[in-house]
Design a protein around this motif. Structure first.
Motif, PDB file in Angstrom:
ATOM      1  N   TYR B  11       0.846  -1.206   0.000  1.00  0.00           N
ATOM      2  CA  TYR B  11       0.000   0.000   0.000  1.00  0.00           C
ATOM      3  C   TYR B  11       0.874   1.246   0.000  1.00  0.00           C
ATOM      4  CZ  TYR B  11      -4.346  -2.539   0.679  1.00  0.00           C
ATOM      5  OH  TYR B  11      -5.422  -3.341   0.503  1.00  0.00           O
ATOM      6  N   THR B  15       2.670  -0.468   3.834  1.00  0.00           N
ATOM      7  CA  THR B  15       2.279  -1.780   4.365  1.00  0.00           C
ATOM      8  C   THR B  15       2.416  -2.845   3.278  1.00  0.00           C
ATOM      9  OG1 THR B  15       0.630  -0.647   5.695  1.00  0.00           O
ATOM     10  CG2 THR B  15       0.469  -3.047   5.549  1.00  0.00           C
ATOM     11  N   ALA B  17       1.125  -5.801   2.196  1.00  0.00           N
ATOM     12  CA  ALA B  17      -0.072  -6.589   2.496  1.00  0.00           C
ATOM     13  C   ALA B  17      -0.023  -7.982   1.877  1.00  0.00           C
ATOM     14  CB  ALA B  17      -1.320  -5.852   2.021  1.00  0.00           C
ATOM     15  N   GLY B  36      -5.216 -14.904  10.552  1.00  0.00           N
ATOM     16  CA  GLY B  36      -5.469 -13.824  11.499  1.00  0.00           C
ATOM     17  C   GLY B  36      -5.745 -12.528  10.772  1.00  0.00           C
ATOM     18  N   SER B  37      -6.247 -11.546  11.483  1.00  0.00           N
ATOM     19  CA  SER B  37      -6.571 -10.312  10.785  1.00  0.00           C
ATOM     20  C   SER B  37      -5.289  -9.581  10.424  1.00  0.00           C
ATOM     21  CB  SER B  37      -7.505  -9.435  11.620  1.00  0.00           C
ATOM     22  OG  SER B  37      -6.868  -9.065  12.792  1.00  0.00           O
ATOM     23  N   GLY B  38      -5.328  -8.913   9.285  1.00  0.00           N
ATOM     24  CA  GLY B  38      -4.163  -8.188   8.806  1.00  0.00           C
ATOM     25  C   GLY B  38      -3.224  -9.017   7.954  1.00  0.00           C
ATOM     26  N   CYS B  39      -3.613 -10.249   7.616  1.00  0.00           N
ATOM     27  CA  CYS B  39      -2.681 -11.027   6.803  1.00  0.00           C
ATOM     28  C   CYS B  39      -3.009 -10.932   5.311  1.00  0.00           C
ATOM     29  CB  CYS B  39      -2.566 -12.465   7.286  1.00  0.00           C
ATOM     30  SG  CYS B  39      -4.054 -13.400   7.183  1.00  0.00           S
ATOM     31  N   GLY B  40      -3.850  -9.989   4.947  1.00  0.00           N
ATOM     32  CA  GLY B  40      -4.017  -9.678   3.530  1.00  0.00           C
ATOM     33  C   GLY B  40      -5.155 -10.399   2.838  1.00  0.00           C
ATOM     34  N   LYS B  41      -6.054 -11.016   3.603  1.00  0.00           N
ATOM     35  CA  LYS B  41      -7.145 -11.770   2.969  1.00  0.00           C
ATOM     36  C   LYS B  41      -8.064 -10.852   2.171  1.00  0.00           C
ATOM     37  CE  LYS B  41      -8.697 -13.243   6.943  1.00  0.00           C
ATOM     38  NZ  LYS B  41      -7.828 -12.491   7.868  1.00  0.00           N
ATOM     39  N   SER B  42      -8.464  -9.741   2.802  1.00  0.00           N
ATOM     40  CA  SER B  42      -9.353  -8.820   2.078  1.00  0.00           C
ATOM     41  C   SER B  42      -8.636  -8.198   0.897  1.00  0.00           C
ATOM     42  CB  SER B  42      -9.848  -7.713   3.009  1.00  0.00           C
ATOM     43  OG  SER B  42     -10.647  -8.265   4.026  1.00  0.00           O
ATOM     44  N   THR B  43      -7.371  -7.858   1.092  1.00  0.00           N
ATOM     45  CA  THR B  43      -6.594  -7.280  -0.009  1.00  0.00           C
ATOM     46  C   THR B  43      -6.581  -8.240  -1.191  1.00  0.00           C
ATOM     47  OG1 THR B  43      -5.219  -6.109   1.588  1.00  0.00           O
ATOM     48  CG2 THR B  43      -4.338  -6.361  -0.632  1.00  0.00           C
TER      49      THR B  43
HETATM   50  N1  LIG Z   1      -6.450   0.791   1.871  1.00  0.00           N
HETATM   51  C1  LIG Z   1      -5.384   0.456   2.637  1.00  0.00           C
HETATM   52  N2  LIG Z   1      -4.352   1.322   2.777  1.00  0.00           N
HETATM   53  C2  LIG Z   1      -3.280   0.995   3.532  1.00  0.00           C
HETATM   54  N3  LIG Z   1      -3.139  -0.154   4.180  1.00  0.00           N
HETATM   55  C3  LIG Z   1      -4.136  -1.058   4.087  1.00  0.00           C
HETATM   56  C4  LIG Z   1      -5.310  -0.806   3.310  1.00  0.00           C
HETATM   57  N4  LIG Z   1      -6.131  -1.879   3.396  1.00  0.00           N
HETATM   58  C5  LIG Z   1      -5.490  -2.757   4.178  1.00  0.00           C
HETATM   59  N5  LIG Z   1      -4.294  -2.286   4.599  1.00  0.00           N
HETATM   60  C6  LIG Z   1      -3.300  -2.998   5.428  1.00  0.00           C
HETATM   61  O1  LIG Z   1      -2.916  -4.166   4.748  1.00  0.00           O
HETATM   62  C7  LIG Z   1      -2.819  -5.258   5.642  1.00  0.00           C
HETATM   63  C8  LIG Z   1      -3.757  -6.358   5.199  1.00  0.00           C
HETATM   64  O2  LIG Z   1      -5.083  -5.924   5.360  1.00  0.00           O
HETATM   65  P1  LIG Z   1      -6.344  -6.791   4.961  1.00  0.00           P
HETATM   66  O3  LIG Z   1      -6.154  -7.265   3.580  1.00  0.00           O
HETATM   67  O4  LIG Z   1      -7.555  -6.017   5.253  1.00  0.00           O
HETATM   68  O5  LIG Z   1      -6.219  -8.014   5.974  1.00  0.00           O
HETATM   69  P2  LIG Z   1      -7.300  -9.077   6.457  1.00  0.00           P
HETATM   70  O6  LIG Z   1      -8.495  -8.971   5.571  1.00  0.00           O
HETATM   71  O7  LIG Z   1      -6.603 -10.376   6.358  1.00  0.00           O
HETATM   72  O8  LIG Z   1      -7.606  -8.738   7.869  1.00  0.00           O
HETATM   73  C9  LIG Z   1      -3.138  -4.725   7.022  1.00  0.00           C
HETATM   74  O9  LIG Z   1      -1.920  -4.420   7.672  1.00  0.00           O
HETATM   75  C10 LIG Z   1      -3.903  -3.464   6.737  1.00  0.00           C
HETATM   76  O10 LIG Z   1      -3.698  -2.510   7.757  1.00  0.00           O
END
Ligand SMILES: Nc1ncnc2c1ncn2[C@@H]1O[C@H](COP(=O)(O)OP(=O)(O)O)[C@@H](O)[C@H]1O
Ligand SMILES: [Mg+2]
Lengths: 276, 252
Positions: B11, B15, B17, B36-43
């Protein structure tokens, strides 16, 4: 048992009738006061010279109406409000949409507009008279200024407040820019926009009075001034009533025109929430 | 077939991701992603959906590279994200504006029947329960007939009973649609992953990457109380434990 059931069938029809009358409960106080004042003057306890009794005000109103004066003055005022409101709404909507949509433009324009907003609008009057003369233009300009700010702020904040998550759904369905505005942004900002228009209209009615105090040969504000200068309190109260009726009427028209588009908002309360 | 090749995402804030994620999902397969949360699943899901751009690597469907939202890919988010000003039926038909009215209505009716909400067609979203709203969101995604449906923690905001109901429902829908859509579902819930998926992907953070892949070889319908389910659960739990940063330091 028999008595109980017959009692309940007897009382039941009375209840809906009573509850149907509840909205009218708000009339009790003003009507009561009006009747009391009428009685006080009729009994000679007060001359009613400073505050005429309702019958005299009613007579003044019907007299003004019969001579065509009421329609003449109401029309003059209404025209000013409509013109000022229209100009204020157009300017407020365009600028609010621009600053709400584009952060860069907001940084450029918003500080100036906020500074202008801090000026009490009546303070513009002398300048407007110098610029636009003493006839309709400065009055309409003053009303437009009053209407502009709530509309501008309402539109800007409504657009900024649109849920980005919902906009993203539009992206998933590959909406074009135009479709995004028409199918998502417009419906999303509509409730806040209607609220902004209504408060703008309210200010428009407030400022038309100020504008007509600047000097006018027609208008409900003129009736107020004329009534004061010639010592005709009944005419003042009659004009106040006309203001109230017109203000309420235009606001209701606005609400009515918006209602079909906002059905999704209020239908919530009236229908029971279903459960899984 | 969904192919994810060497996908990385950093990002603007710095970060990291995702780092070199490779994943292939066959047509009609169900893959669950846990971590766990923050491991990039949503990304990961957002990039596959074309809502975000990767820093490196690419996503393709049947050999066709996707870089922006694509009709072959649908997504359901954690929140239903319904349009409050449209009725349930209008929400479901939102993505079908290009179709003739009659066909659109038929497909909306079919989708609503499939999620069991035919009687709610003309109701506003605010009148729905959380579980019903999420079913509408699933119907809205499926009515466009995507080859791949992405689901990002779709049931995590729901109570336990509703969640069980929707898991069962999702499987039913998946089995009823032909050809079967590919499902990629992100979840925090290990049981949900085992119940639904043919394959479970365990991710680990900093930078987000795939730690382990595990097939789920249990016959459907799956029984949460069966010993084989329990064995699978333990296997995934220990894989998840190994992704915790503290433990990897200890074992190093
Ligand atoms: N739009 C964004 N801008 C900057 N950092 C982001 C953004 N979206 C997610 N992150 C960071 O990227 C990492 C992965 O996030 P995310 O994909 O949401 O994880 P998960 O869905 O596994 O919890 C996290 O550290 C989060 O803080
Ligand atoms: Mg997430």
């Amino acid at each position: 048992m028999v008595e109980l059931s017959s009692a309940s069938t007897r009382t039941r029809p009375a209840r809906p009738a009573l509850t149907a009358l509840w909205p009218l409960a708000g009339l009790i106080l003003p009507l009561g006061l009006a009747l009391a004042w009428e009685a006080v003057v009729a009994l000679g306890w007060n001359s009613g010279r400073l505050l005429p009794p309702p019958s005299v005000i009613l007579a003044t109103l019907t007299d003004l109406a019969a001579r065509g004066d009421l329609a003449h003055h109401a029309q003059a005022t209404l025209t000013r409000v409509v013109l000022g409101f229209g100009a204020g709404v157009v300017a407020g909507t365009v600028l609010g949409a621009l600053t709400g949509y584009a952060r860069g433009l907001a940084r450029l324009l918003d500080p100036t507009l906020q500074a202008l907003r801090a000026i009490p609008s009546i303070a513009w009057v002398p300048l407007f008279i110098l610029w636009f003369g003493i006839f309709e233009a400065p009055k309409v300009a003053l009303i437009a200024v009053g209407v502009f700010f709530p509309v501008y702020l309402g539109v800007m904040e409504a657009i900024r407040g649109v849920d980005r998550k919902i906009v993203e759904v539009g992206r998933v369905f590959r909406l074009s820019g135009v479709a995004m505005v028409r199918r998502i942004l417009l419906p999303a900002v509509l409730p806040a926009y209607v609220t902004a228009l209504r408060s703008g209209l309210g200010l428009g009615w407030m400022f038309v009075v100020a504008a007509e105090f600047m000097g006018a040969s027609a208008g409900l504000g003129y009736l107020l001034i004329d009534g004061q200068q010639l010592g005709k309190p009944a005419q003042i109260v009659a004009a106040i009533i006309a203001f109230a009726v017109l203000g309420k009427l235009t606001d209701s028209l606005l609400a009515l025109a918006a209602a079909p588009f906002l059905r999704w908002e209020d239908s919530f309360a009236s229908s029971p929430r279903s459960s899984e | 077939m969904l192919t994810i090749q060497h996908l990385s995402k950093t990002y603007p804030g710095g970060t990291h991701a995702l780092e070199a994620v490779d994943l292939t999902v066959g047509a009609g397969e169900i893959v669950a992603i846990v971590g766990g949360s923050g491991c990039g699943k949503s990304t990961l899901l957002r990039i596959v959906a074309g809502l975000d751009r990767p820093s490196a690597g690419r996503v393709s469907i049947d050999g066709r590279v996707v870089s922006e939202p694509d009709p072959a890919i649908g997504i359901v988010f954690q929140e239903p994200r319904l349009f409050p000003w449209l009725t349930v039926a209008q929400n479901v038909g939102f993505g079908l504006a290009h179709l003739p009215r009659a066909e659109r209505d038929a497909r909306v009716a079919e989708a609503l029947a499939r999620v069991g909400l035919s009687d709610k067609a003309h109701v506003w979203p605010r009148q729905l329960s959380g579980g019903q709203a999420q079913r509408v969101a699933i119907a809205r995604a499926l009515v466009a007939r995507p080859e791949v449906l992405l689901l990002d923690e779709p049931f995590s905001a729901l109570d336990a009973f509703t969640r069980l109901d929707l898991q069962r429902h999702l499987l039913q829908i998946w089995a009823a649609v032909s050809p079967r859509p590919t499902l990629v579902i992100v979840t925090h819930d290990v049981d949900e992953a085992i119940l639904l998926a043919d394959r479970v992907i365990v991710m680990q953070p900093e930078p987000g990457r795939i730690a382990q892949e595990m097939p789920v070889d249990l016959p459907r319908p799956r029984d949460r109380a069966a010993p084989a389910f329990e064995a699978q659960r333990r296997q995934i739990m220990s894989a998840l434990d190994r992704t915790l940063p503290g433990l990897s330091v200890l074992s190093a």
